[in-house]
Design a protein around this motif. Structure first.
Motif, mmCIF file in Angstrom:
data_model
loop_
_atom_site.group_PDB
_atom_site.id
_atom_site.type_symbol
_atom_site.label_atom_id
_atom_site.label_comp_id
_atom_site.label_asym_id
_atom_site.label_seq_id
_atom_site.Cartn_x
_atom_site.Cartn_y
_atom_site.Cartn_z
ATOM 1 N N ALA A 7 0.559 -1.339 0.365
ATOM 2 C CA ALA A 7 0.551 -0.278 -0.039
ATOM 3 C C ALA A 7 0.631 0.905 0.163
ATOM 4 O O ALA A 7 0.772 1.966 -0.481
ATOM 5 N N TYR A 8 1.905 1.139 0.849
ATOM 6 C CA TYR A 8 2.905 1.926 1.178
ATOM 7 C C TYR A 8 3.308 2.239 -0.758
ATOM 8 O O TYR A 8 3.398 4.195 -0.745
ATOM 9 N N HIS A 9 4.213 1.677 -1.226
ATOM 10 C CA HIS A 9 4.924 1.480 -2.610
ATOM 11 C C HIS A 9 4.323 2.007 -3.292
ATOM 12 O O HIS A 9 4.157 2.710 -4.833
ATOM 13 N N VAL A 10 2.933 1.807 -3.532
ATOM 14 C CA VAL A 10 2.083 1.332 -4.592
ATOM 15 C C VAL A 10 1.067 3.060 -4.334
ATOM 16 O O VAL A 10 1.138 3.768 -5.423
ATOM 17 N N GLY A 11 0.908 3.686 -3.334
ATOM 18 C CA GLY A 11 0.570 5.196 -3.920
ATOM 19 C C GLY A 11 1.430 5.754 -3.413
ATOM 20 O O GLY A 11 1.078 6.766 -4.365
ATOM 21 N N ARG A 12 2.663 6.107 -3.196
ATOM 22 C CA ARG A 12 3.837 6.658 -3.164
ATOM 23 C C ARG A 12 4.029 6.750 -4.768
ATOM 24 O O ARG A 12 4.485 7.322 -5.303
ATOM 25 N N ASP A 13 4.388 5.631 -5.700
ATOM 26 C CA ASP A 13 4.294 5.485 -6.754
ATOM 27 C C ASP A 13 3.729 6.603 -7.824
ATOM 28 O O ASP A 13 3.711 6.697 -9.316
ATOM 29 N N THR A 14 2.284 6.162 -7.198
ATOM 30 C CA THR A 14 1.039 6.539 -8.336
ATOM 31 C C THR A 14 1.413 8.721 -8.133
ATOM 32 O O THR A 14 0.757 8.683 -8.709
ATOM 33 N N LEU A 15 1.974 8.925 -6.782
ATOM 34 C CA LEU A 15 2.226 9.969 -7.024
ATOM 35 C C LEU A 15 3.182 10.477 -7.739
ATOM 36 O O LEU A 15 2.965 11.540 -8.167
ATOM 37 N N SER A 16 3.889 9.872 -8.045
ATOM 38 C CA SER A 16 5.271 9.529 -9.124
ATOM 39 C C SER A 16 4.910 9.915 -10.048
ATOM 40 O O SER A 16 5.202 10.398 -11.083
ATOM 41 N N LEU A 17 3.385 8.720 -10.880
ATOM 42 C CA LEU A 17 3.162 9.105 -11.356
ATOM 43 C C LEU A 17 2.508 10.642 -12.496
ATOM 44 O O LEU A 17 2.132 10.473 -13.201
ATOM 45 N N MET A 18 1.539 10.987 -10.981
ATOM 46 C CA MET A 18 0.726 12.063 -11.371
ATOM 47 C C MET A 18 1.787 13.548 -11.989
ATOM 48 O O MET A 18 1.896 13.829 -12.425
ATOM 49 N N LEU A 19 3.117 12.844 -11.078
ATOM 50 C CA LEU A 19 4.201 13.820 -11.493
ATOM 51 C C LEU A 19 4.721 13.188 -12.616
ATOM 52 O O LEU A 19 5.295 14.808 -13.281
ATOM 53 N N TYR A 20 4.625 13.091 -13.170
ATOM 54 C CA TYR A 20 5.568 12.473 -14.804
ATOM 55 C C TYR A 20 3.974 12.765 -15.368
ATOM 56 O O TYR A 20 4.481 13.057 -16.619
ATOM 57 N N GLN A 21 3.044 12.776 -15.315
ATOM 58 C CA GLN A 21 2.149 13.018 -16.312
ATOM 59 C C GLN A 21 2.046 14.297 -16.153
ATOM 60 O O GLN A 21 2.055 15.150 -17.255
ATOM 61 N N VAL A 22 2.664 15.215 -15.449
ATOM 62 C CA VAL A 22 1.842 17.125 -15.300
ATOM 63 C C VAL A 22 3.199 17.329 -16.139
ATOM 64 O O VAL A 22 3.863 18.120 -16.776
ATOM 65 N N LYS A 23 4.719 16.335 -15.643
ATOM 66 C CA LYS A 23 5.612 16.938 -16.274
ATOM 67 C C LYS A 23 5.743 16.966 -17.857
ATOM 68 O O LYS A 23 6.145 17.849 -18.709
ATOM 69 N N SER A 24 4.790 14.928 -18.491
ATOM 70 C CA SER A 24 4.847 15.066 -19.677
ATOM 71 C C SER A 24 4.111 16.201 -20.558
ATOM 72 O O SER A 24 4.601 16.844 -21.699
ATOM 73 N N LEU A 25 3.441 16.451 -19.376
ATOM 74 C CA LEU A 25 2.243 18.279 -20.348
ATOM 75 C C LEU A 25 3.381 19.231 -21.028
ATOM 76 O O LEU A 25 2.743 20.021 -21.126
ATOM 77 N N LEU A 26 4.152 19.621 -19.189
ATOM 78 C CA LEU A 26 4.797 20.440 -19.831
ATOM 79 C C LEU A 26 6.095 20.769 -20.429
ATOM 80 O O LEU A 26 6.894 21.846 -21.012
ATOM 81 N N GLY A 27 6.527 19.156 -21.242
ATOM 82 C CA GLY A 27 7.242 18.736 -22.109
ATOM 83 C C GLY A 27 8.728 18.833 -21.529
ATOM 84 O O GLY A 27 9.671 18.822 -22.424
ATOM 85 N N GLN A 28 9.054 18.265 -20.057
ATOM 86 C CA GLN A 28 10.012 18.033 -19.253
ATOM 87 C C GLN A 28 10.155 16.792 -19.737
ATOM 88 O O GLN A 28 9.263 15.668 -19.207
ATOM 89 N N ARG A 29 11.568 15.874 -19.710
ATOM 90 C CA ARG A 29 11.959 14.996 -20.083
ATOM 91 C C ARG A 29 13.311 14.796 -19.478
ATOM 92 O O ARG A 29 14.062 14.135 -19.134
ATOM 93 N N ASN A 30 12.975 14.973 -17.473
ATOM 94 C CA ASN A 30 14.215 15.162 -17.003
ATOM 95 C C ASN A 30 14.080 14.345 -15.440
ATOM 96 O O ASN A 30 13.037 14.454 -14.591
#
Length: 212
Positions: free
Chosen positions: A189-212
């Motif tokens: 539960a802990y690690h899935v929840g944390r990686d879910t937030l990381s996925l959301m951050l990745y999606q935001v960065k992708s919308l902004l055109g960031q790949r780093n």
């Protein structure tokens, strides 16, 4: 008179709770969708013969040597190598403070598990999953490799595979299901929840055109 001019109309004040509620509902739906993406099929192994195995680094510190996550990921990659599924392994992960790189510790465990040193390529610059993929892809292009088995822990595998495919890589996810981070409900539960937030951050960065 001044209060009359500066105060908001009653109907405008009534709309604010509805706006906040709508934003909260959208955030909940977003989180729920990404949570399902991270968790569903996380234990499914799609390993097939490929040009290389990419094993992603993680925290290297353990009480008696390499951390459990390093041992789980490297051990699983070594098993795939010994099965003959790929002739090379890319160990990827950058430095941690003043210590060795994650790639170096992965390589140490891979060799201890029977992978020859000349079959291991160390990528020691990456500081996050996007960079793991980017720098590993550069190595693959230099070597003329086109397919890869992607190894990490179950809670991380779907996001890592998504990032790789977004980069144009042909990868076959293969999670290290015997990881200590995947042996109890609370750990999952802990690690899935944390990686879910990381996925959301990745999606935001992708919308902004960031790949780093």
């Amino acid at each position: 008179m001044a209060d009359t001019l500066t105060s908001s109309p009653p109907h405008a004040r009534r709309r604010w709770p509805l706006v906040v509620l709508a934003i909260g509902l959208l955030a909940f739906i977003w989180f729920g969708g990404d949570l399902a993406y991270v968790a569903v099929g996380a234990e499914n192994d799609h390993a097939v013969p490929a040009d290389v195995i990419i094993v992603l680094g993680c925290n290297i510190v353990g009480e008696n040597g390499p951390s459990p996550c390093i041992r789980a990921r490297a051990g699983h990659a070594a098993d795939l190598y010994k099965q003959g599924l790929a002739p090379r392994v890319i160990a990827t992960g950058g430095p941690v403070e003043n210590g060795p790189t994650e790639a170096a510790v992965l390589a140490y465990v891979l060799e201890a598990d029977g992978v020859p040193s000349d079959a291991i390529v160390q990528e020691g610059r990456a500081l996050n999953t996007i960079q793991n993929i980017t720098y590993s892809q550069q190595i693959m292009r230099e070597q003329g490799w086109s397919t890869a088995i992607l190894v990490t822990e179950p809670f991380h595998i779907n996001r890592a595979a998504l990032i790789a495919r977004d980069a144009g890589m042909q990868v076959y996810p293969s999670p290290a299901t015997d990881s200590a981070n995947w042996q109890s409900f609370s750990a999952k539960a802990y690690h899935v929840g944390r990686d879910t937030l990381s996925l959301m951050l990745y999606q935001v960065k992708s919308l902004l055109g960031q790949r780093n």
